[in-house]
Design an enzyme around this catalytic site. Structure first.
Site, mmCIF file in Angstrom:
data_model
loop_
_atom_site.group_PDB
_atom_site.id
_atom_site.type_symbol
_atom_site.label_atom_id
_atom_site.label_comp_id
_atom_site.label_asym_id
_atom_site.label_seq_id
_atom_site.Cartn_x
_atom_site.Cartn_y
_atom_site.Cartn_z
ATOM 1 N N SER A 130 -4.902 6.990 12.502
ATOM 2 C CA SER A 130 -4.458 6.744 13.934
ATOM 3 C C SER A 130 -5.949 6.832 14.646
ATOM 4 C CB SER A 130 -3.691 7.772 14.346
ATOM 5 O OG SER A 130 -4.467 9.258 14.385
ATOM 6 N N GLU A 135 -10.051 -1.356 4.712
ATOM 7 C CA GLU A 135 -8.675 -1.482 5.360
ATOM 8 C C GLU A 135 -9.191 -1.570 6.781
ATOM 9 O OE1 GLU A 135 -5.497 1.098 4.936
ATOM 10 O OE2 GLU A 135 -4.401 0.343 6.184
ATOM 11 N N GLU A 160 -6.756 8.971 16.831
ATOM 12 C CA GLU A 160 -7.055 10.531 16.697
ATOM 13 C C GLU A 160 -7.828 10.615 15.572
ATOM 14 O OE1 GLU A 160 -4.202 9.284 17.757
ATOM 15 O OE2 GLU A 160 -4.018 9.853 19.957
ATOM 16 N N GLN A 195 0.625 -1.105 0.003
ATOM 17 C CA GLN A 195 0.024 -0.029 -0.039
ATOM 18 C C GLN A 195 1.037 1.120 0.188
ATOM 19 O OE1 GLN A 195 -2.140 0.470 3.609
ATOM 20 N NE2 GLN A 195 -3.965 1.766 2.688
ATOM 21 N N GLY A 196 0.714 1.898 -1.024
ATOM 22 C CA GLY A 196 1.680 3.042 -1.035
ATOM 23 C C GLY A 196 0.836 4.544 -0.933
ATOM 24 N N TYR A 197 0.465 4.701 0.341
ATOM 25 C CA TYR A 197 -0.314 5.753 0.637
ATOM 26 C C TYR A 197 0.546 6.796 1.267
ATOM 27 C CZ TYR A 197 -5.522 4.243 -0.072
ATOM 28 O OH TYR A 197 -6.609 3.720 -0.574
ATOM 29 N N SER A 198 0.931 6.444 2.591
ATOM 30 C CA SER A 198 1.585 7.465 3.287
ATOM 31 C C SER A 198 3.013 8.001 2.770
ATOM 32 C CB SER A 198 2.052 6.926 4.722
ATOM 33 O OG SER A 198 0.635 6.270 5.324
ATOM 34 N N SER A 202 4.608 -1.277 4.257
ATOM 35 C CA SER A 202 4.396 -2.699 4.994
ATOM 36 C C SER A 202 4.677 -3.584 4.041
ATOM 37 C CB SER A 202 3.207 -2.964 5.844
ATOM 38 O OG SER A 202 3.030 -1.962 6.647
#
Ligand SMILES: Cc1cc2nc3c(=O)[nH]c(=O)nc-3n(C[C@H](O)[C@H](O)[C@H](O)COP(=O)(O)OP(=O)(O)OC[C@H]3O[C@@H](n4cnc5c(N)ncnc54)[C@H](O)[C@@H]3O)c2cc1C
Lengths: 402, 378
Positions: free
Chosen positions: A387, A247, A389, A129-132, A164
């Protein structure tokens, strides 16, 4: 939505027996042994197991039948996960079956479905997963990795982080910026990258577990066919959010959580306080009971979301947020209890024991390195997938209208 | 107890932070912790700490110490926590020095000078695998053997045991029903086998088996066969309060670092520190640190005053500190996001150390139970 408790659904007994029997016969001894010790699997070992599951269509049993799945009811999916957990099988892989797959079958074109879905169903290919990005974590829409058109291709430049298992991946699904001028959510596209494409560099990040799971991924003029874009250009944010809801439902692997509770039960029997096993101790038993209440609740929340996904094609963003929030807290609570039991063994962390072929001497119970690894790794459960939050912000805005 | 004046305490505190801040930054820590083939701590650093007078801070003047009290030692241990120092303070200076001082004969007390001078490393080997946190659980036996003793039994993991010159081992004298004695056993003695392993926070140590380890009569601390459980109780209480001091120091660093991080980390077009929910979280971390500091100070004072309820206060301090450490350490990682999960950053190492401090000598749950049982008994 009403609470369904999976345990009482006797119509699934036959299916459960089938899964048990399958695991008994098909789970390779090497994997079984490694799982028992919590040792890291090699990619080929993991894939070989996923392929076996794939031969039954079980990687994607919860997909609708018309998308190539088995159309499992939520209860059946939960029962499946439970049986896998009890059999000591590796957890299901979520990058393909839970994340990439549903986006592709919901928003992809026929070519993309033909190209990618069989590999996910069969368990042949590893996705990441290439998000962040370094500057785009909670504020995901601030991502900067850019894709500029050049003929039939995009030229991708930039960087992802916290990816990951990128070092294992055959494919990545990624969010990239295709419009530099638009509002930040409106200039994003969702693309699929073959990890073998020239210009991609994967660099490991060692975690507090001392293990290698995370990576940085760099893109230096990487050519990606425009045909690899899912859906419309600059509409990637919609697909991204759809994926995130899936997810988050998948973030809490109930089989794994159940396995952890079982592990702790065993640890309590093996660990002594002034000669008496902790399993005789009312305080620890009370804690276990509390964790079981948490697990039953999380399963019920999950059944709701799986049902919602069946009805409307996706879990609700809010429901998924609530489930992710409580599910990950539960997971941390369980692993904290594990650590509290292990504390009596002097807090030894023999992380080398998690590597195959280790032949040192273990201090304390056999599962201790695994429990500590999991404890440390799951500190991230309230960080990854958005997160806690961020989940609360979603609920505050979306459900409470704040 | 001839403690230091408050100015002297302040000076001690300042000199610790100044020297350590200067020389013991995280990069230095990493070099020592990860030195290939290293012992997991720095010998040169240990010598420097000795030269600064920190190792002898609570040791008697005749041993070259400053005769400070628990409060002074606590100041040193808080600094140890602030910089997560790797050197064996807890084993050598806190536990074993206390054992020798409280139980040793005149002759044995000479070892204290070597401790103050940084020339003697020790590990306290009391806990056993089946005992959990129970302090009176000793199955290791020291049978008489000629003029000396022969020790047989198993001891749990002790940090620093792998590099200690001497181990202080508890054992029942004569038989499993005998009084508990403390024996000074050379690590290299025949019959001692160590299983070396890293602790959760990476510090090396060892568990051990003793198979007929022969020691002389003078290896036993003290001249008689007096039961040492009461002394061991005091030694462990000292360990407890000093682990709390370490945790307080570590919590202070975690809070400071997290405040700094959120001030610089930008998301949603502003520093994260602008989000009120995060401000409040930082406030809770800061207040938790302060709560722990306050009750730990009270416990140190009670020990120095030899107050009647000192032990009760020490145990209460452990409960509170353990709870605060869990919260502060966990939030340290949480608020750093992905960065907090990396081996590269110090925050994860503080988390691990805080987890160790929480469980060392018994966790919050265990001490709550002891406190509750005492109330019942009273
Ligand atoms: C083990 C692990 C695996 C991961 N795997 C992947 C992966 O495979 N692919 C991928 O793309 N990403 C992955 N991630 C990245 C993950 O999604 C991000 O770490 C996460 O979104 C948080 O972003 P950040 O790390 O930049 O933290 P930041 O966004 O910098 O947040 C730091 C802290 O501030 C809080 N915060 C931020 N904004 C707000 C706000 N508005 N209000 C209140 N609090 C706020 C956060 O909750 C957090 O506690 C993984 C992360 C970890 C730790």
């Amino acid at each position: 939505m009403f609470i369904r408790t999976v345990e009482h659904d006797t119509s699934l007994d036959k299916f459960r027996a089938e899964v048990r029997d399958f695991c008994e016969r098909e789970l390779p001894p090497v994997i079984r042994e490694k799982q028992k010790r919590g040792q890291h699997l090699e990619k080929h070992e993991y894939i070989s197991w996923l392929q076996r599951l794939g031969s039954r269509g079980w990687n994607t049993g919860k997909w609708p039948k018309e998308k190539g799945g088995l159309g499992w009811e939520p209860a059946q999916f939960l029962a499946f996960q439970e049986e896998l957990g009890r059999a000591g099988a590796p957890p299901l892989m979520s990058f393909g079956p839970t994340m990439a797959g549903p986006v592709i079958y919901t928003f992809g074109n026929e070519d993309q479905k033909r190209q990618h879905l069989p590999g996910i169903i069969k368990g042949d290919l590893w996705w990441c997963q290439g998000y962040s990005e370094p500057g785009a974590g909670s504020d995901l829409a601030a991502l900067k990795t850019r894709a500029d058109r050049d003929g039939d291709d995009y030229i991708v430049n930039g960087q992802k982080i916290w990816t990951s298992t990128a070092h294992w991946a055959d494919w990545m699904f990624a969010l990239v910026r295709t419009d530099q001028k638009a509002k930040k959510q409106e200039g994003i596209s969702f693309i699929l990258l073959d990890m073998k494409t020239p210009g991609i560099t994967v660099r490991p990040i060692i975690g507090i577990t001392l293990g290698h799971h995370l990576n940085e991924v760099f893109f230096d003029n990487v050519r990606v066919p425009i045909a690899n874009r899912i859906g419309e250009e600059n509409k990637g944010w919609t697909y991204a959010k759809f994926l995130l809801a899936n997810e988050r439902v998948g973030n809490v692997d109930v089989a794994k959580v159940e396995g952890n509770i079982e592990q702790i039960r065993q640890l309590m029997a093996e660990t002594r306080e002034a000669g008496k096993p902790l399993s005789d101790d009312p305080t620890f038993n009370r804690r276990l009971a509390e964790l079981e209440v948490g697990l039953a609740t999380v399963k019920a929340l999950m059944a709701d979301q799986l049902a919602a996904a069946r009805l409307s094609g996706a879990p609700s963003l809010m429901g998924a947020a609530a489930l992710k929030l409580r599910g990950t807290e539960l997971q941390q609570g369980i692993l904290q209890t594990g650590l509290d039991v292990l504390g009596r063994h002097g807090m030894v962390y023999q992380s080398d024991a998690l590597n195959a072929g280790w032949n040192g001497e273990m201090i304390g119970p056999e599962s201790s390195a695994d429990v500590i690894y999991e404890h440390l790794y799951r500190r991230a459960a309230t960080i990854y997938g958005g997160s806690s939050e961020v989940q609360k912000n979603i609920i505050a805005k979306g459900a409470l209208g704040l | 107890m001839p403690s230091l004046s408050s100015e002297e305490r302040q000076q001690l505190h300042d000199s610790l932070l100044e020297l350590l801040g200067d020389k013991y930054a995280f990069e230095h820590w990493k070099k020592i912790a990860r030195a290939p083939g290293g012992e997991g701590f720095g010998r040169a650093e240990w010598q420097e700490f000795a030269d600064m007078g920190w190792l002898g801070i609570a040791l008697p003047e005749e041993a070259g110490g400053s005769a400070g009290g628990m409060t002074e030692l606590g100041i040193v241990m808080a600094a140890v926590g602030r910089f997560i120092l790797l050197e064996p303070f807890l084993g050598t200076v806190v536990l074993c020095a206390a054992a020798i001082e409280k139980a040793g004969t005149e002759r044995q007390r000479r070892m204290l000078s070597d401790i103050a001078a940084g020339k003697l490393l020790l590990a306290f080997c009391h806990a056993e695998p089946g005992g959990g946190y129970a302090r009176e659980w000793v199955k290791t036996v020291a049978t008489r053997d000629g003029a000396g003793y022969s020790l047989t039994g198993e001891k749990g993991f002790a940090i620093g045991a792998h590099a200690a010159d001497q181990l202080i081992v508890s054992a029942r004298i004569g038989s499993e029903a005998g009084p508990v004695g403390l024996f000074v056993v050379p690590r290299a003695a025949a019959g001692v086998s160590l299983i070396q392993a890293p602790a959760l926070d990476g510090r090396p140590g060892a568990a051990m088996t003793l198979a007929g380890v022969k020691v002389g009569a003078d290896a036993k601390l003290g001249g008689s066969d007096m039961d040492m459980l009461a002394v061991i109780d005091e030694i462990i209480d000292r360990g407890v309060v000093m682990a709390c001091c370490e945790a307080v120091g570590a919590m202070a660093t975690v809070t400071d670092q997290t405040v700094e991080y959120l001030k610089t980390r930008q998301q949603f077009g502003q520093p994260l520190s602008k989000f009120q929910v995060l401000q409040h979280r930082l406030v809770d971390m800061s207040v938790s640190t302060e709560e722990a500091r306050a009750i730990v100070h009270a416990a140190l004072q009670a020990l120095d005053d030899k107050a009647k309820d000192a032990q009760r206060l020490v145990w209460m301090a452990k409960v509170k500190t353990a709870q605060c450490a869990r919260f502060v350490g966990g939030q340290g990682i949480q608020l750093h996001g992905g960065m907090g999960m990396t081996d590269e950053l110090s925050i994860g190492h503080y988390y691990k150390r805080l987890t160790m401090c929480e469980t060392l000598f018994g966790d919050a749950e265990w001490y709550l139970r002891q406190l509750a049982q005492r109330r019942e008994a009273a």
